[in-house]
Motif scaffolding. Structure first.
Motif, mmCIF file in Angstrom:
data_model
loop_
_atom_site.group_PDB
_atom_site.id
_atom_site.type_symbol
_atom_site.label_atom_id
_atom_site.label_comp_id
_atom_site.label_asym_id
_atom_site.label_seq_id
_atom_site.Cartn_x
_atom_site.Cartn_y
_atom_site.Cartn_z
ATOM 1 N N LYS A 192 0.728 -1.192 0.149
ATOM 2 C CA LYS A 192 -0.075 -0.341 -0.117
ATOM 3 C C LYS A 192 0.690 1.306 0.005
ATOM 4 N N ARG A 193 2.279 1.107 0.352
ATOM 5 C CA ARG A 193 2.994 2.287 0.367
ATOM 6 C C ARG A 193 4.036 2.334 -0.598
ATOM 7 N N THR A 194 3.936 1.680 -1.767
ATOM 8 C CA THR A 194 5.057 1.567 -2.722
ATOM 9 C C THR A 194 5.205 2.837 -3.302
ATOM 10 N N GLY A 195 4.014 3.673 -3.609
ATOM 11 C CA GLY A 195 4.436 4.788 -4.271
ATOM 12 C C GLY A 195 4.907 5.953 -3.221
ATOM 13 N N ASP A 196 5.120 5.679 -2.104
ATOM 14 C CA ASP A 196 5.874 6.525 -1.144
ATOM 15 C C ASP A 196 7.273 5.995 -1.183
ATOM 16 N N LEU A 197 7.776 4.901 -1.456
ATOM 17 C CA LEU A 197 8.976 4.291 -1.422
ATOM 18 C C LEU A 197 9.618 4.224 -2.616
ATOM 19 N N ILE A 198 9.188 4.252 -3.736
ATOM 20 C CA ILE A 198 9.825 4.141 -5.064
ATOM 21 C C ILE A 198 9.556 5.225 -5.806
ATOM 22 N N LEU A 250 -1.170 4.020 -5.990
ATOM 23 C CA LEU A 250 -2.366 3.277 -6.686
ATOM 24 C C LEU A 250 -3.419 2.965 -5.617
ATOM 25 N N ALA A 251 -4.697 2.795 -6.023
ATOM 26 C CA ALA A 251 -5.878 2.414 -5.334
ATOM 27 C C ALA A 251 -5.641 0.891 -5.308
ATOM 28 N N LEU A 252 -5.157 0.143 -4.384
ATOM 29 C CA LEU A 252 -5.081 -1.364 -4.496
ATOM 30 C C LEU A 252 -6.477 -1.794 -4.238
ATOM 31 N N THR A 253 -6.996 -2.836 -5.061
ATOM 32 C CA THR A 253 -8.383 -3.483 -4.488
ATOM 33 C C THR A 253 -8.132 -4.777 -3.928
ATOM 34 N N GLY A 254 -6.852 -5.484 -4.062
ATOM 35 C CA GLY A 254 -6.640 -6.741 -3.294
ATOM 36 C C GLY A 254 -5.055 -7.175 -3.016
ATOM 37 N N ILE A 255 -4.764 -7.477 -1.747
ATOM 38 C CA ILE A 255 -3.395 -7.825 -1.664
ATOM 39 C C ILE A 255 -3.438 -9.083 -0.799
ATOM 40 N N VAL A 303 -1.203 -8.868 -6.110
ATOM 41 C CA VAL A 303 -1.660 -7.397 -5.602
ATOM 42 C C VAL A 303 -2.460 -7.269 -6.929
ATOM 43 N N ARG A 304 -3.843 -6.722 -6.732
ATOM 44 C CA ARG A 304 -4.711 -6.505 -7.803
ATOM 45 C C ARG A 304 -5.193 -5.128 -7.461
ATOM 46 N N THR A 305 -5.468 -4.480 -8.867
ATOM 47 C CA THR A 305 -6.164 -3.154 -8.929
ATOM 48 C C THR A 305 -6.703 -2.920 -10.293
ATOM 49 N N SER A 306 -7.617 -2.087 -10.260
ATOM 50 C CA SER A 306 -8.559 -1.797 -11.591
ATOM 51 C C SER A 306 -8.018 -0.158 -11.883
ATOM 52 N N GLY A 307 -7.086 -0.078 -12.917
ATOM 53 C CA GLY A 307 -6.554 1.367 -13.268
ATOM 54 C C GLY A 307 -5.764 1.461 -14.255
ATOM 55 N N PRO A 308 -4.880 2.400 -14.567
ATOM 56 C CA PRO A 308 -4.384 2.604 -15.951
ATOM 57 C C PRO A 308 -2.977 2.071 -15.850
ATOM 58 N N THR A 309 -2.359 1.723 -14.701
ATOM 59 C CA THR A 309 -0.994 0.939 -14.787
ATOM 60 C C THR A 309 -0.913 -0.072 -13.772
ATOM 61 N N GLY A 310 0.172 -0.856 -14.212
ATOM 62 C CA GLY A 310 0.442 -2.254 -13.165
ATOM 63 C C GLY A 310 0.478 -2.201 -11.964
ATOM 64 N N VAL A 311 0.772 -3.246 -11.409
ATOM 65 C CA VAL A 311 1.055 -3.477 -9.976
ATOM 66 C C VAL A 311 2.152 -4.363 -9.500
ATOM 67 N N GLU A 312 3.183 -4.444 -10.680
ATOM 68 C CA GLU A 312 4.328 -5.293 -10.381
ATOM 69 C C GLU A 312 5.098 -4.927 -9.264
ATOM 70 N N MET A 313 5.272 -3.554 -9.224
ATOM 71 C CA MET A 313 6.279 -2.785 -8.137
ATOM 72 C C MET A 313 5.512 -3.134 -6.818
ATOM 73 N N GLU A 314 4.378 -2.970 -6.639
ATOM 74 C CA GLU A 314 3.536 -3.274 -5.509
ATOM 75 C C GLU A 314 3.882 -4.521 -4.720
ATOM 76 N N ALA A 315 3.807 -5.748 -5.949
ATOM 77 C CA ALA A 315 3.888 -7.186 -5.513
ATOM 78 C C ALA A 315 5.326 -7.417 -5.089
ATOM 79 N N LEU A 316 6.212 -6.908 -5.883
ATOM 80 C CA LEU A 316 7.493 -6.957 -5.627
ATOM 81 C C LEU A 316 8.041 -6.154 -3.961
ATOM 82 N N THR A 317 7.323 -4.979 -3.970
ATOM 83 C CA THR A 317 7.502 -4.420 -2.609
ATOM 84 C C THR A 317 7.104 -5.363 -1.606
ATOM 85 N N ALA A 318 5.826 -5.980 -1.704
ATOM 86 C CA ALA A 318 5.321 -6.938 -0.477
ATOM 87 C C ALA A 318 5.996 -7.823 -0.077
ATOM 88 N N VAL A 319 6.760 -8.575 -1.252
ATOM 89 C CA VAL A 319 7.558 -9.820 -0.929
ATOM 90 C C VAL A 319 8.834 -9.207 -0.279
#
Length: 162
Positions: free
Chosen positions: A67-73, A79-84, A103-119
């Protein structure tokens, strides 16, 4: 080779403008491992780790980190994440832990960085909570394993769709 999207014409870093990209359902999965001594793994599996619920704490840390990826990278969009989902499983063969995130969302850009940050943060949390009993742990193999949605479509590690 295509031009890097995070650089402008003069080579300066910039956040990619996704204003005109369509909103689509997006998903990304990532994985990583924390290797440790067999004795350390046994300590966790038996519930005797000095800092308590190691696996549950690390899973929660991974969710919070996504949920904090945009603050870290610096150039990631918030992004408004819809599932983690973050799951950590002990693996006697390593020995250590297998860490996975989706990680899941509905939006204009992907969530690869969010999944990598979570791991990554889940692995770091495991390390932090176990470093008092095992100083030789190693975090390994953090990578995206699958993605779906967007212009480039579905992708899975090994070249197939997932």
């Amino acid at each position: 080779m295509s031009r890097l999207s995070h650089l402008d014409e003069s080579g300066r870093a910039r956040m990619v403008d996704v204003t005109d990209k369509p909103t689509t359902a997006r998903r990304a999965a990532a994985e990583g491992r924390l290797r440790c001594r067999a004795e350390t793994l046994a300590l966790v599996k038996e519930g005797r780790a000095p800092k308590g619920s190691v696996v549950q704490t690390a899973e929660l840390a991974g969710v919070m980190a996504a949920k904090r990826t945009g603050d870290l990278i610096p150039l990631c969009h918030p992004l408004a994440l819809t599932g983690i989902d973050v799951t950590i499983a002990p693996n006697d063969a390593l020995p250590g832990f297998e860490v996975r995130a989706e990680v899941r969302t509905s939006g204009p850009t992907g969530v690869e960085m969010e999944a990598l940050t979570a791991v990554s943060v889940a692995c770091l949390t495991l390390f932090d909570m176990l470093k008092a009993v095992d100083r030789e742990m190693a975090i390994e193999g953090i990578r995206v394993t699958a993605k779906s949605g967007g212009r480039s479509g579905d992708w899975g590690a090994g070249g197939g769709a997932s």
